[in-house]
Design a protein around this motif. Sequence first.
Motif, mmCIF file in Angstrom:
data_model
loop_
_atom_site.group_PDB
_atom_site.id
_atom_site.type_symbol
_atom_site.label_atom_id
_atom_site.label_comp_id
_atom_site.label_asym_id
_atom_site.label_seq_id
_atom_site.Cartn_x
_atom_site.Cartn_y
_atom_site.Cartn_z
ATOM 1 N N ASP A 129 -193.409 35.220 -58.974
ATOM 2 C CA ASP A 129 -194.855 35.218 -59.043
ATOM 3 C C ASP A 129 -195.346 36.568 -58.754
ATOM 4 O OD1 ASP A 129 -194.366 32.594 -60.104
ATOM 5 O OD2 ASP A 129 -194.851 31.442 -58.171
ATOM 6 N N LYS A 130 -195.207 36.846 -57.542
ATOM 7 C CA LYS A 130 -195.772 38.326 -57.175
ATOM 8 C C LYS A 130 -195.883 39.411 -58.177
ATOM 9 C CE LYS A 130 -197.738 36.498 -53.570
ATOM 10 N NZ LYS A 130 -199.381 36.550 -53.550
ATOM 11 N N ALA A 131 -194.479 39.407 -58.699
ATOM 12 C CA ALA A 131 -194.379 40.457 -59.451
ATOM 13 C C ALA A 131 -194.875 40.364 -60.894
ATOM 14 C CB ALA A 131 -192.530 40.778 -59.997
ATOM 15 N N LEU A 132 -195.237 39.179 -61.489
ATOM 16 C CA LEU A 132 -196.007 38.925 -62.562
ATOM 17 C C LEU A 132 -197.559 39.249 -62.184
ATOM 18 C CD1 LEU A 132 -194.786 35.493 -63.585
ATOM 19 C CD2 LEU A 132 -194.471 37.694 -64.999
ATOM 20 N N GLU A 133 -197.993 38.982 -60.975
ATOM 21 C CA GLU A 133 -199.283 39.340 -60.637
ATOM 22 C C GLU A 133 -199.507 40.777 -60.530
ATOM 23 O OE1 GLU A 133 -200.815 37.333 -56.878
ATOM 24 O OE2 GLU A 133 -199.968 35.471 -57.621
ATOM 25 N N MET A 134 -198.544 41.341 -59.927
ATOM 26 C CA MET A 134 -198.620 43.086 -59.701
ATOM 27 C C MET A 134 -198.967 43.637 -61.159
ATOM 28 S SD MET A 134 -195.943 43.716 -56.859
ATOM 29 C CE MET A 134 -195.948 45.359 -56.997
ATOM 30 N N THR A 135 -198.185 43.347 -62.211
ATOM 31 C CA THR A 135 -197.937 43.911 -63.140
ATOM 32 C C THR A 135 -198.859 43.617 -64.327
ATOM 33 O OG1 THR A 135 -195.920 42.719 -63.914
ATOM 34 C CG2 THR A 135 -195.579 44.649 -62.777
ATOM 35 N N GLY A 136 -199.252 42.333 -64.271
ATOM 36 C CA GLY A 136 -200.182 41.642 -65.283
ATOM 37 C C GLY A 136 -199.261 41.139 -66.448
ATOM 38 N N ALA A 137 -197.828 41.084 -66.068
ATOM 39 C CA ALA A 137 -196.840 40.593 -67.199
ATOM 40 C C ALA A 137 -197.245 39.132 -67.348
ATOM 41 C CB ALA A 137 -195.589 40.890 -66.506
ATOM 42 N N GLU A 138 -196.786 38.726 -68.772
ATOM 43 C CA GLU A 138 -197.302 37.505 -69.192
ATOM 44 C C GLU A 138 -195.785 36.303 -68.703
ATOM 45 O OE1 GLU A 138 -197.306 35.190 -73.515
ATOM 46 O OE2 GLU A 138 -197.134 37.390 -73.643
ATOM 47 N N ARG A 139 -194.857 37.084 -68.868
ATOM 48 C CA ARG A 139 -193.512 35.932 -68.611
ATOM 49 C C ARG A 139 -192.602 36.871 -67.774
ATOM 50 N NH1 ARG A 139 -191.702 34.760 -74.652
ATOM 51 N NH2 ARG A 139 -191.285 36.906 -74.565
ATOM 52 N N GLY A 140 -191.604 36.159 -67.149
ATOM 53 C CA GLY A 140 -190.743 36.879 -66.180
ATOM 54 C C GLY A 140 -189.347 36.107 -65.900
ATOM 55 N N ILE A 141 -188.413 36.690 -65.526
ATOM 56 C CA ILE A 141 -187.080 36.415 -65.278
ATOM 57 C C ILE A 141 -186.600 37.066 -64.029
ATOM 58 C CG2 ILE A 141 -184.838 35.815 -65.814
ATOM 59 C CD1 ILE A 141 -185.459 35.882 -69.041
ATOM 60 N N LEU A 142 -186.137 36.226 -62.809
ATOM 61 C CA LEU A 142 -185.419 36.625 -62.008
ATOM 62 C C LEU A 142 -183.957 36.182 -62.239
ATOM 63 C CD1 LEU A 142 -186.680 37.143 -58.216
ATOM 64 C CD2 LEU A 142 -184.107 36.722 -58.659
ATOM 65 N N LEU A 143 -183.062 37.454 -62.139
ATOM 66 C CA LEU A 143 -181.721 37.222 -62.187
ATOM 67 C C LEU A 143 -180.976 37.528 -61.150
ATOM 68 C CD1 LEU A 143 -182.856 38.956 -65.033
ATOM 69 C CD2 LEU A 143 -180.656 38.225 -65.935
ATOM 70 N N LEU A 144 -179.841 36.972 -60.564
ATOM 71 C CA LEU A 144 -178.983 37.410 -59.614
ATOM 72 C C LEU A 144 -177.906 38.010 -60.458
ATOM 73 C CD1 LEU A 144 -179.405 34.480 -57.343
ATOM 74 C CD2 LEU A 144 -180.509 36.580 -56.964
ATOM 75 N N PHE A 145 -177.136 38.627 -59.677
ATOM 76 C CA PHE A 145 -175.786 39.401 -60.196
ATOM 77 C C PHE A 145 -174.628 39.046 -58.889
ATOM 78 C CE2 PHE A 145 -172.921 43.201 -60.333
ATOM 79 C CZ PHE A 145 -172.545 43.005 -61.704
ATOM 80 N N ASN A 146 -173.570 38.253 -59.758
ATOM 81 C CA ASN A 146 -172.495 38.059 -59.190
ATOM 82 C C ASN A 146 -171.463 39.022 -59.161
ATOM 83 O OD1 ASN A 146 -170.160 36.504 -58.452
ATOM 84 N ND2 ASN A 146 -170.652 34.514 -59.165
#
Length: 675
Positions: A473-490
């Motif tokens: 949510d914070k990353a979207l607010e910071m950049t003005g992006a419309e959509r986002g995904i947070l991925l974890l790497f295994n």
Amino acid sequence: MITYHYEKTIHKKNFLHYSYLSYEKSLSLYAYEQAAFYLKNFVDFYLSNQLIDREILQKIIDLSFLLQNIGKIEESIGYLEKGYEWACKNNRIEEEIEFLLKIGTAYYLLNRPNALPYYQKALETAEKHKIMVKNPYVYTFLGAIYYFQYELEQADYYLNLSMQFIENGSLENTIRTYGIKCWSDVAKASFEEALKSVKEMEKLIPQIQNPVFLAQIYHYCSTYYNAIDFEKALKYAYLSYMHAEKSNSYVFLYSSLCTKGMVLNRMEKSEQALKSFDEGLEISRKYQIFIGEDMYYAQKAFTLILLKRFEEANQLYEDFQKQKKEVHEGFLSFLVFIYVRVAYFLLKERYEEALEKIDEFLNICENKKINIMKPSGLELKIFILNQMQKTDEAGKIKTKLEDLLKEKPELFFLKTEAEHILSLVRESKNSRKPGAFLTQNIKESFQLNNIVQLAQIISNGPETEDLLKIILDKALEMTGAERGILLLFNPKRQEWLYSVRKNFSNPEYFIPESILKDLESHKKGVLLNDLAFSREENKIFSALITPLIFKDNLIGALYLDSSLLKNLFCQEDLEILKVFTSQASLALSHIQSDSPLLEKQEEEKEKDDVYERFNISNREKEIVQMVLKGLSNNEICEKIFISLNTIKNHLKNIFKKTGVKNRIELVRLFQGEKE
């Protein structure tokens, strides 16, 4: 109509007579599709009744020529193989050789490797029976095969043999011999020799009425003029297309569109060029014409570079590599693909890889004497070396380029073309989002506030799943992006887990593997403002991806995009996100070792693999999940509001699909997968 009438009666003699007359009339009008239809009637009758002689064999060859020109190449092979079989059985050596050559040509048009063995077998058969093959046809096609592999010395050997017997060949073969010879000379930058072939072909134009032959001449000549006179090259490409269209010669419709696209690129009309390549590829798919398909894809990728769609160009290269396994190193297309790859690496500032690729490019040019491509490669290498602070080496390459251009000043336009590519790389690097509603200072202040807020939230120790949502949510607010995904790497499974998605209408949306692989290799944020993976139903105008790193270990990534604004993100966004993600990475670092969330996602992934393997439906999956939680049939009924009998039927189907006998074995199946 007369032919149709007799086909429906017992008067086969009249049917054959009028079929042949209709064929001759269609042929005189260069209506190849109609001519093929009527000649098939004629040939099919004689083949089905085993009434084959030398005249019918010739008609089979004539029919194969028509079928190949209208894009029915596979069908032509069927007829040629029947003719070859008859020639072998009846010891007709000359016809046997002829059919081997024609079958080889069909496979040549399909871009299959067995074309060459057929030609070689024809020559071996001729040598065995001490027959001197004076028809230049075989030598021309051998020359063409070696040309497309850029074995130019071998190509010249066979083309020169063909020139010795050119008077024995057909007009079509004369055109083809001069045409391939012209192309080979252009590749070597021997423009005076190429011009001789062009003049010979141009002398034939006033004498020719057959639109297929005219389409060939204009196609071959337009390739020469593409290096000398762009306007004339474009005119000839259009004339080739027009004559091919008139006779429904799909082979030359396909060929002319490739040349047209290449010329339009030289004239800086790349949007039109892209349409030309797409139209040609559609003909290729529809009519199964695959000769030169590698070049089509390579030129399309190059066009995307000219349009500053670098990511899409690179993705096209990677997709084609997967589809075709590999591109033959001798093909001109291989060089064009290397060129595309170098441009992509320059955009990403991956200079070591760019240098490795451009050296590969120049080595092929040197070894195969492909002088036409050298100036572009040398100009790019000078730029790369300067970026790597290797100025002395760059100076030596510059001298080499200057010497080459003194010797062949007509190649100067290729140096200019490389300079244009470099300017596109610079423009793409320096692009900024237009018309932003916030000034940079206000935006930076807003971004810093979000970083501080994240630090405060982290100090309160939220649950992992809540923390992931907050970070996104914070990353979207910071950049003005419309959509986002947070991925974890295994790192254990070397897999990406899609932990949180925000504002995606399609829950199955995935980021292309090539982008994630790049992130794994380089661990650097990347702007994706010219997306390759944008689709009509999910159009993306701007995007970025940045890694989550803790102690040099990749633990995840943030992907942000917009389907509304072009060039929304810039380099400064990546820089500020570095600070933001360093905080996020610290907070998420425990996920790599002991996170229940990661374990839970691994378990879900393993279960999904089982569902997919046994073709479990969504409803069946829902029931399996409840069984794994220990719910009885009655409890499942209450949860999902279906009858007890329906539950039993679903379980029966699940047991049948998975091969288990009862609920206990079903649970063991899933637990066993985990173990």
